[in-house]
Design a protein around this motif. Structure first.
Motif, PDB file in Angstrom:
ATOM      1  N   TRP A 123      13.742   1.242  -2.753  1.00 46.85           N
ATOM      2  CA  TRP A 123      14.180  -0.143  -2.836  1.00 46.85           C
ATOM      3  C   TRP A 123      13.742  -0.904  -1.595  1.00 46.85           C
ATOM      4  O   TRP A 123      13.831  -0.386  -0.482  1.00 46.85           O
ATOM      5  CB  TRP A 123      15.696  -0.209  -2.966  1.00 46.85           C
ATOM      6  N   VAL A 124      13.284  -2.126  -1.797  1.00 47.86           N
ATOM      7  CA  VAL A 124      12.991  -3.035  -0.702  1.00 47.86           C
ATOM      8  C   VAL A 124      14.313  -3.699  -0.355  1.00 47.86           C
ATOM      9  O   VAL A 124      14.999  -4.237  -1.232  1.00 47.86           O
ATOM     10  CB  VAL A 124      11.961  -4.100  -1.127  1.00 47.86           C
ATOM     11  N   THR A 147      12.731  -3.581   4.925  1.00 48.55           N
ATOM     12  CA  THR A 147      12.458  -2.150   4.966  1.00 48.55           C
ATOM     13  C   THR A 147      12.364  -1.626   3.537  1.00 48.55           C
ATOM     14  O   THR A 147      12.836  -2.272   2.604  1.00 48.55           O
ATOM     15  CB  THR A 147      13.564  -1.409   5.753  1.00 48.55           C
ATOM     16  N   VAL A 148      11.756  -0.464   3.383  1.00 50.08           N
ATOM     17  CA  VAL A 148      11.733   0.228   2.099  1.00 50.08           C
ATOM     18  C   VAL A 148      12.541   1.502   2.291  1.00 50.08           C
ATOM     19  O   VAL A 148      12.275   2.267   3.208  1.00 50.08           O
ATOM     20  CB  VAL A 148      10.295   0.560   1.641  1.00 50.08           C
ATOM     21  N   LEU A 199       0.829  -1.209   0.000  1.00 49.08           N
ATOM     22  CA  LEU A 199       0.000   0.000   0.000  1.00 49.08           C
ATOM     23  C   LEU A 199       0.859   1.252   0.000  1.00 49.08           C
ATOM     24  O   LEU A 199       0.603   2.200  -0.749  1.00 49.08           O
ATOM     25  CB  LEU A 199      -0.942  -0.012   1.211  1.00 49.08           C
ATOM     26  N   TRP A 200       1.912   1.279   0.809  1.00 52.43           N
ATOM     27  CA  TRP A 200       2.795   2.444   0.881  1.00 52.43           C
ATOM     28  C   TRP A 200       3.455   2.714  -0.472  1.00 52.43           C
ATOM     29  O   TRP A 200       3.515   3.849  -0.931  1.00 52.43           O
ATOM     30  CB  TRP A 200       3.842   2.227   1.974  1.00 52.43           C
ATOM     31  N   LEU A 245      14.098  -3.193  -6.532  1.00 51.87           N
ATOM     32  CA  LEU A 245      13.391  -1.937  -6.758  1.00 51.87           C
ATOM     33  C   LEU A 245      11.913  -2.131  -6.465  1.00 51.87           C
ATOM     34  O   LEU A 245      11.269  -3.009  -7.037  1.00 51.87           O
ATOM     35  CB  LEU A 245      13.589  -1.473  -8.202  1.00 51.87           C
ATOM     36  N   GLY A 246      11.384  -1.324  -5.551  1.00 56.15           N
ATOM     37  CA  GLY A 246       9.972  -1.429  -5.182  1.00 56.15           C
ATOM     38  C   GLY A 246       9.101  -0.439  -5.926  1.00 56.15           C
ATOM     39  O   GLY A 246       7.977  -0.751  -6.310  1.00 56.15           O
ATOM     40  N   GLN A 247       9.629   0.775  -6.162  1.00 53.56           N
ATOM     41  CA  GLN A 247       8.864   1.816  -6.861  1.00 53.56           C
ATOM     42  C   GLN A 247       9.815   2.890  -7.343  1.00 53.56           C
ATOM     43  O   GLN A 247      10.871   3.114  -6.748  1.00 53.56           O
ATOM     44  CB  GLN A 247       7.816   2.434  -5.945  1.00 53.56           C
TER      45      GLN A 247
END
Length: 110
Positions: free
Chosen positions: A61-62, A70-71, A20-21, A51-53
């Protein structure tokens, strides 16, 4: 099995909160997936990373270990390939600045 230059086989499934974040980042450029593969070189030092977003020049990055995740907002790696192997190949590293191991363009495909 795995050899130098191959990507790390570690995987993570994000929590609902992390998903969600990442989805709520302003100007997000990617769909958010619940699962990620480590994008670093096999046998790297430190936490795993994916890479998360991405939003314009900002990347999240995750990062994870066996016990936590963590992100993190990071800066893109400034590494550039001297000469691409083939025309149209990406000549920029797609990892984060200060990443362990080789640049993304020196690793096998995802």
């Amino acid at each position: 099995m795995f050899s130098p230059g191959e990507r790390c086989p570690a995987r993570i499934e994000l929590s609902d909160f992390q998903i969600l974040w990442l989805k709520r980042r302003p100007y997000a450029t990617q769909p958010v997936r619940p699962d990620h593969e480590c994008q670093l070189e096999f046998r790297h030092n430190g936490p795993h990373g994916a890479l998360g977003q991405q939003c314009d020049d900002i990347e999240w990055w995750v990062r994870w270990t066996f016990s936590s995740s963590t992100v993190e907002q990071v800066t893109a790696c400034p590494g550039v390939r001297d000469e691409p192997d083939e025309p149209g190949e990406d000549d920029s590293c797609l990892l984060f600045e200060g990443h362990p191991g080789r640049h993304s363009f020196d690793l096998g495909p995802w």
